[in-house]
Design a protein around this motif. Structure first.
Motif, short mmCIF file in Angstrom:
data_model
loop_
_atom_site.label_atom_id
_atom_site.label_comp_id
_atom_site.label_asym_id
_atom_site.label_seq_id
_atom_site.Cartn_x
_atom_site.Cartn_y
_atom_site.Cartn_z
N TYR A 49 0.85 -1.18 0.00
CA TYR A 49 0.00 0.00 0.00
C TYR A 49 0.88 1.23 0.00
O TYR A 49 2.07 1.17 0.26
CB TYR A 49 -0.95 0.00 1.20
N GLU A 50 0.27 2.39 -0.33
CA GLU A 50 1.00 3.64 -0.27
C GLU A 50 0.23 4.63 0.58
O GLU A 50 -0.98 4.55 0.69
CB GLU A 50 1.29 4.19 -1.66
N VAL A 51 0.97 5.55 1.18
CA VAL A 51 0.39 6.57 2.04
C VAL A 51 0.73 7.92 1.44
O VAL A 51 1.89 8.19 1.15
CB VAL A 51 0.94 6.47 3.47
N ASP A 52 -0.28 8.78 1.24
CA ASP A 52 0.00 10.10 0.69
C ASP A 52 0.37 11.07 1.81
O ASP A 52 0.33 10.72 2.99
CB ASP A 52 -1.18 10.63 -0.14
N ARG A 53 0.76 12.27 1.46
CA ARG A 53 1.25 13.22 2.46
C ARG A 53 0.19 13.63 3.47
O ARG A 53 0.52 14.13 4.53
CB ARG A 53 1.86 14.44 1.78
N ASP A 54 -1.08 13.43 3.13
CA ASP A 54 -2.17 13.77 4.06
C ASP A 54 -2.55 12.59 4.95
O ASP A 54 -3.48 12.69 5.74
CB ASP A 54 -3.40 14.23 3.27
N GLY A 55 -1.87 11.46 4.81
CA GLY A 55 -2.14 10.29 5.63
C GLY A 55 -3.16 9.34 5.03
O GLY A 55 -3.53 8.36 5.65
N GLY A 56 -3.61 9.63 3.79
CA GLY A 56 -4.54 8.72 3.12
C GLY A 56 -3.83 7.44 2.68
O GLY A 56 -2.69 7.49 2.24
N ILE A 57 -4.49 6.33 2.81
CA ILE A 57 -3.90 5.03 2.46
C ILE A 57 -4.61 4.45 1.25
O ILE A 57 -5.84 4.45 1.17
CB ILE A 57 -4.01 4.04 3.64
N ARG A 58 -3.82 3.96 0.28
CA ARG A 58 -4.36 3.32 -0.91
C ARG A 58 -3.67 1.97 -1.09
O ARG A 58 -2.44 1.88 -1.07
CB ARG A 58 -4.08 4.19 -2.14
N VAL A 59 -4.46 0.91 -1.23
CA VAL A 59 -3.91 -0.42 -1.42
C VAL A 59 -3.46 -0.56 -2.87
O VAL A 59 -4.23 -0.32 -3.79
CB VAL A 59 -4.94 -1.52 -1.07
N VAL A 60 -2.19 -0.93 -3.07
CA VAL A 60 -1.64 -1.10 -4.40
C VAL A 60 -1.83 -2.56 -4.84
O VAL A 60 -2.21 -2.82 -5.98
CB VAL A 60 -0.14 -0.71 -4.44
N HIS A 61 -1.55 -3.51 -3.95
CA HIS A 61 -1.76 -4.94 -4.22
C HIS A 61 -2.41 -5.55 -2.99
O HIS A 61 -1.93 -5.36 -1.88
CB HIS A 61 -0.44 -5.67 -4.48
N GLU A 62 -3.50 -6.26 -3.19
CA GLU A 62 -4.18 -6.93 -2.08
C GLU A 62 -3.25 -7.96 -1.46
O GLU A 62 -2.27 -8.38 -2.06
CB GLU A 62 -5.46 -7.61 -2.56
N GLU A 63 -3.57 -8.38 -0.26
CA GLU A 63 -2.76 -9.35 0.46
C GLU A 63 -2.65 -10.64 -0.34
O GLU A 63 -3.63 -11.13 -0.90
CB GLU A 63 -3.40 -9.63 1.82
N SER A 64 -1.43 -11.16 -0.43
CA SER A 64 -1.21 -12.42 -1.14
C SER A 64 -0.12 -13.21 -0.43
O SER A 64 0.67 -12.66 0.33
CB SER A 64 -0.82 -12.17 -2.60
N GLU A 65 -0.09 -14.48 -0.69
CA GLU A 65 0.89 -15.36 -0.07
C GLU A 65 2.15 -15.39 -0.93
O GLU A 65 2.08 -15.50 -2.15
CB GLU A 65 0.32 -16.77 0.06
N VAL A 66 3.29 -15.23 -0.30
CA VAL A 66 4.57 -15.29 -0.99
C VAL A 66 5.46 -16.30 -0.28
O VAL A 66 5.35 -16.51 0.91
CB VAL A 66 5.27 -13.92 -1.04
N VAL A 67 6.32 -16.94 -1.04
CA VAL A 67 7.24 -17.92 -0.48
C VAL A 67 8.64 -17.33 -0.53
O VAL A 67 9.13 -16.99 -1.61
CB VAL A 67 7.19 -19.24 -1.28
#
Length: 49
Positions: A8-26
């Motif tokens: 996810y990314e956070v903008d300078r105002d504290g807003g949060i935007r999900v870039v990639h949903e949660e996924s499993e990685v090995v």
């Protein structure tokens, strides 16, 4: 052991935007070995000395 990752990314105002949903990685059993960072490609480094 698998792990979960969410990007996810956070903008300078504290807003949060999900870039990639949660996924499993090995994770790798052994990380790649690098002996140097890639060469810088900025204008200052490209100028002849």
């Amino acid at each position: 052991m698998p792990m979960r990752m969410k990007v996810y990314e956070v903008d300078r105002d504290g807003g949060i935007r999900v870039v990639h949903e949660e996924s499993e990685v090995v994770p790798l059993k052994r990380p790649e070995e690098r002996h140097a960072y890639p060469a810088c490609e900025c204008d200052l480094c490209k100028k002849p000395s």
